[in-house]
Design a protein around this motif. Structure first.
Motif, PDB file in Angstrom:
ATOM      1  N   PRO A  74       0.814  -1.221   0.000  1.00 17.17           N
ATOM      2  CA  PRO A  74       0.000   0.000   0.000  1.00 17.17           C
ATOM      3  C   PRO A  74       0.848   1.273   0.000  1.00 17.17           C
ATOM      4  O   PRO A  74       0.471   2.268  -0.626  1.00 17.17           O
ATOM      5  N   TYR A  75       2.006   1.230   0.669  1.00 25.94           N
ATOM      6  CA  TYR A  75       2.864   2.417   0.708  1.00 25.94           C
ATOM      7  C   TYR A  75       3.292   2.824  -0.703  1.00 25.94           C
ATOM      8  O   TYR A  75       3.144   3.975  -1.105  1.00 25.94           O
ATOM      9  N   MET A  76       3.809   1.871  -1.459  1.00 25.60           N
ATOM     10  CA  MET A  76       4.274   2.185  -2.807  1.00 25.60           C
ATOM     11  C   MET A  76       3.106   2.495  -3.742  1.00 25.60           C
ATOM     12  O   MET A  76       3.216   3.374  -4.593  1.00 25.60           O
ATOM     13  N   GLY A  77       1.993   1.807  -3.590  1.00 27.23           N
ATOM     14  CA  GLY A  77       0.835   2.089  -4.425  1.00 27.23           C
ATOM     15  C   GLY A  77       0.308   3.502  -4.212  1.00 27.23           C
ATOM     16  O   GLY A  77       0.034   4.231  -5.171  1.00 27.23           O
ATOM     17  N   ILE A  78       0.201   3.895  -2.957  1.00 26.16           N
ATOM     18  CA  ILE A  78      -0.266   5.255  -2.651  1.00 26.16           C
ATOM     19  C   ILE A  78       0.749   6.279  -3.138  1.00 26.16           C
ATOM     20  O   ILE A  78       0.388   7.300  -3.729  1.00 26.16           O
ATOM     21  N   GLN A  79       2.027   6.014  -2.892  1.00 27.99           N
ATOM     22  CA  GLN A  79       3.052   6.977  -3.282  1.00 27.99           C
ATOM     23  C   GLN A  79       3.067   7.199  -4.800  1.00 27.99           C
ATOM     24  O   GLN A  79       3.088   8.340  -5.257  1.00 27.99           O
ATOM     25  N   PHE A  80       3.045   6.135  -5.580  1.00 23.63           N
ATOM     26  CA  PHE A  80       3.057   6.300  -7.039  1.00 23.63           C
ATOM     27  C   PHE A  80       1.794   6.993  -7.538  1.00 23.63           C
ATOM     28  O   PHE A  80       1.850   7.839  -8.424  1.00 23.63           O
TER      29      PHE A  80
END
Length: 125
Positions: free
Chosen positions: A35-41
């Protein structure tokens, strides 16, 4: 306890708590990355699209006939930097509970920890 080095720390943890304790918090770490990388991108790309619209004059100010604000005079590197900061802050804010869970799992102590080299005490009468 203060360890004498990395191998001493690993050896003590394995002897006292078992080899699986070396991986405490691994599952929440792996689960929190997605979720961290998905939200960040997602936030980064949305911010970049918005910034490009503003830079090319397609923002709301230009559509209403007002002059551009001066955003186009900023150096080009400020756009990815600003979008990266916003995206990183937002994604960390959203995934902070998972990070706290991971940290707590990593530092939790076993119930009734037995100190190394513990000798039984006898009561004196």
């Amino acid at each position: 306890r203060v360890y004498r080095g990395l191998w001493d720390a690993i050896g003590c943890v394995v002897r006292q708590e078992g080899a699986l304790k070396l991986y405490a918090g691994l599952v929440p770490s792996l689960v929190s990355v997605v979720p961290y990388m998905g939200i960040q991108f997602s936030v980064y790309e949305a911010c970049r699209r918005r910034a490009r619209k503003w830079r090319t004059g397609l923002g709301e100010g230009e559509r209403r006939g007002r002059p551009a604000t001066g955003y186009e005079r900023l150096p080009r590197w400020t756009e990815p930097l600003g979008c990266g900061v916003v995206a990183g802050m937002f994604s960390k804010l959203c995934t902070l509970p998972l990070d706290v869970t991971k940290k707590r799992m990593q530092v939790e102590t076993p119930p009734n920890p037995k100190p190394p080299n513990a000798t039984p005490r006898t009561q004196s009468v």
